[in-house]
Design an enzyme around this catalytic site. Structure first.
Site, PDB file in Angstrom:
ATOM      1  N   TYR A 158     -11.957   6.433   2.508  1.00 32.08           N
ATOM      2  CA  TYR A 158     -11.906   5.011   2.842  1.00 32.08           C
ATOM      3  C   TYR A 158     -12.757   4.707   4.077  1.00 32.08           C
ATOM      4  O   TYR A 158     -12.325   4.021   5.002  1.00 32.08           O
ATOM      5  CB  TYR A 158     -10.446   4.553   3.051  1.00 32.08           C
ATOM      6  CG  TYR A 158      -9.513   5.090   2.007  1.00 32.08           C
ATOM      7  CD1 TYR A 158      -9.682   4.754   0.672  1.00 32.08           C
ATOM      8  CD2 TYR A 158      -8.484   5.963   2.339  1.00 32.08           C
ATOM      9  CE1 TYR A 158      -8.849   5.263  -0.308  1.00 32.08           C
ATOM     10  CE2 TYR A 158      -7.647   6.479   1.364  1.00 32.08           C
ATOM     11  CZ  TYR A 158      -7.831   6.125   0.038  1.00 32.08           C
ATOM     12  OH  TYR A 158      -7.008   6.632  -0.932  1.00 32.08           O
ATOM     13  N   TYR A 187       0.767   1.145  -5.740  1.00 30.66           N
ATOM     14  CA  TYR A 187      -0.315   2.091  -5.491  1.00 30.66           C
ATOM     15  C   TYR A 187       0.056   3.412  -6.167  1.00 30.66           C
ATOM     16  O   TYR A 187       1.140   3.958  -5.923  1.00 30.66           O
ATOM     17  CB  TYR A 187      -0.546   2.327  -4.002  1.00 30.66           C
ATOM     18  CG  TYR A 187      -1.586   3.398  -3.766  1.00 30.66           C
ATOM     19  CD1 TYR A 187      -2.942   3.109  -3.886  1.00 30.66           C
ATOM     20  CD2 TYR A 187      -1.223   4.711  -3.490  1.00 30.66           C
ATOM     21  CE1 TYR A 187      -3.905   4.095  -3.731  1.00 30.66           C
ATOM     22  CE2 TYR A 187      -2.172   5.701  -3.323  1.00 30.66           C
ATOM     23  CZ  TYR A 187      -3.511   5.384  -3.442  1.00 30.66           C
ATOM     24  OH  TYR A 187      -4.464   6.369  -3.305  1.00 30.66           O
ATOM     25  N   ASP A 191       6.872   7.224 -10.189  1.00 34.23           N
ATOM     26  CA  ASP A 191       5.877   7.923  -9.385  1.00 34.23           C
ATOM     27  C   ASP A 191       6.553   8.378  -8.096  1.00 34.23           C
ATOM     28  O   ASP A 191       6.741   7.605  -7.162  1.00 34.23           O
ATOM     29  CB  ASP A 191       4.710   6.975  -9.095  1.00 34.23           C
ATOM     30  CG  ASP A 191       3.642   7.602  -8.217  1.00 34.23           C
ATOM     31  OD1 ASP A 191       3.859   8.717  -7.700  1.00 34.23           O
ATOM     32  OD2 ASP A 191       2.585   6.967  -8.038  1.00 34.23           O
ATOM     33  N   LYS A 248       2.221  15.927  -3.179  1.00 30.73           N
ATOM     34  CA  LYS A 248       2.378  15.930  -1.724  1.00 30.73           C
ATOM     35  C   LYS A 248       3.297  17.050  -1.229  1.00 30.73           C
ATOM     36  O   LYS A 248       2.862  18.169  -1.008  1.00 30.73           O
ATOM     37  CB  LYS A 248       2.854  14.554  -1.240  1.00 30.73           C
ATOM     38  CG  LYS A 248       1.797  13.461  -1.393  1.00 30.73           C
ATOM     39  CD  LYS A 248       2.198  12.195  -0.683  1.00 30.73           C
ATOM     40  CE  LYS A 248       1.191  11.071  -0.872  1.00 30.73           C
ATOM     41  NZ  LYS A 248      -0.100  11.310  -0.211  1.00 30.73           N
TER      42      LYS A 248
END
Length: 428
Positions: free
Chosen positions: A15, A140, A240, A269
């Site tokens: 980003y 997201y 998710d 993660k």
């Protein structure tokens, strides 16, 4: 060799532009919850490496398992072959979640891709072509194309790719608050499914906490009611759990705040405590049987590093380490501290809201122009935090000490107070 010069000239950071328009700090090493910079400064890590290092860095047992597995077999293709670390991990995940069928892949975003493909194949195996997905606004789900297509098309970081992505349907997000009303959002969900259910393969949602789309905490009962509606219309429900899994919300998985289970979950993660990349999709035996016993037969996806033995071995050790101590009590203590210490900022003009759940503490600002100033202040004061837009937040490792946690929170408070002073001057 000037590493920072190489970075400036050649490395594209996430980003960011090339060269970076924001400061880049060079890291020499890590230890538990500390980051040691090349210039000699030491930062308490308030981000746990994008929420992954749940047990801190350089855990001795994890490192030992990495060395042992690297010596024996660092990698082997998973097509037509298997190995003990993968089988052991599958067994661990089945025990932790209650889901039967496990697909091990190489990242969180890829696990979302696999989940979407699984939902499509499930309906195709039953003779239906359903290629549309339902998702929440502010959602997201990752950076790959399929995952991006179920991110909020207007408010996500992926809006630039809008015309290239698959067109999906987005529904109202439940009101903010763990005990907040969600009737309006539920009505919108029912309406959208009633109109489009013949085309929709699944409803994908970040359970209880929406991450990068706003760090929004909402009522778990919404998920229970959503499950009933999805079942009514034969729509699969995907949770998710990449960001919420492995304890971040105070439960091992966020769906455990409810009395229901989704049809599919995605994880990543914290599965390796941030040591190496790994993800997984888990689903029910009923779904894997429908696909496997149909003319389709196979799940068409196969990453090169799927079920990498190093990652699987590390994940097994990480899970064992997590279960070896009272992580839940520690996470609830972290939540209590965040709630108490951040509350002083609620009345600040620059602050829109403060909230916390599990190991997550959030300050939502009323403008996104302060992010870099806040980060600079934190680094100058010995804390690593990376604000995102209006969100100034921390997700800490469960091994963080009370002293380190206090330093993170006090630095956050001081940083906001500094910004608030500047903000008041601008208003005058």
């Amino acid at each position: 060799m000037n590493y920072l010069e190489i970075d400036k000239n050649h490395l594209w950071h996430p980003y960011n532009s090339l060269p970076s328009k924001t400061p880049i700090w060079s890291v020499k090493k890590t230890k538990n919850c500390k980051i040691f910079l090349e210039d000699g400064r030491v930062l308490v890590d308030g981000m746990s490496s994008w929420w992954s290092a749940i047990l801190g860095y350089n855990n001795k047992r994890i490192y030992k398992s990495l060395k042992k597995q690297a010596k024996n077999m660092p990698h082997i293709m998973f097509g037509g072959l298997t190995h003990k670390p993968a089988c052991k991990l599958a067994n661990n995940l089945v025990k932790l979640t209650g889901f039967n069928s496990v697909f091990l892949c190489d990242s969180g975003s890829v696990s979302v891709e696999v989940a979407l493909k699984t939902a499509i194949l499930y309906h195709k195996a039953k003779g239906e072509n359903r290629y549309t997905f339902l998702a929440l606004k502010n959602a997201y789900h990752g950076d790959t194309l399929g995952a991006m297509s179920v991110c909020d098309p207007e408010n996500s970081m992926h809006s630039l790719y809008g015309d290239y992505l698959s067109k999906n349907i987005f529904v109202k997000t439940p009101n903010m608050g763990f005990d907040a009303d969600f009737c309006e959002a539920l009505e919108d969900l029912e309406e959208k499914l009633k109109e489009n259910h013949k085309d929709i393969a699944a409803f994908i949602v970040e359970p209880v906490v929406q991450g990068a789309g706003g760090m929004r905490i909402y009522n778990p009962q919404y998920l229970q009611e959503a499950k009933k509606i999805c079942t009514k219309y034969d729509i699969l429900l995907i949770f998710d759990e990449i960001a919420t899994g492995f304890g971040h919300t105070g439960e091992m998985f966020a769906y455990m705040h409810t009395n229901i289970k989704p049809d599919i979950i995605t994880i990543g993660k914290g599965i390796t405590s941030g040591t190496i990349s790994l993800g997984a999709m888990l689903t029910t035996k009923e779904i894997s049987d429908v696909i496997s016993n149909s003319s389709i037969e196979v799940l068409m996806h196969g990453p090169t590093f799927m079920a990498n033995p190093l990652a699987c071995s590390i994940a097994n050790t990480s899970i064992k380490e997590l279960l070896s101590f009272d992580w839940k009590t520690k996470v609830l203590e972290i939540e209590k501290t965040f709630r108490k210490e951040l509350e002083v900022l609620r009345e600040k003009k620059v602050v829109k809201d403060v909230r916390a759940i599990g190991s997550i503490g959030i300050i939502e600002l009323n403008s996104d122009v302060f992010a870099q100033d806040l980060q600079n202040f934190c680094v100058q004061n010995g804390v690593w935090l990376r604000p995102f837009g209006k969100l100034f937040y921390s997700i800490v490792s469960y091994t963080i000490s009370k002293k380190e946690l206090e330093k993170v929170i006090k630095t956050m408070v001081k940083a906001v107070n500094e910004i608030d002073k500047k903000y008041e001057k601008c208003l005058k």
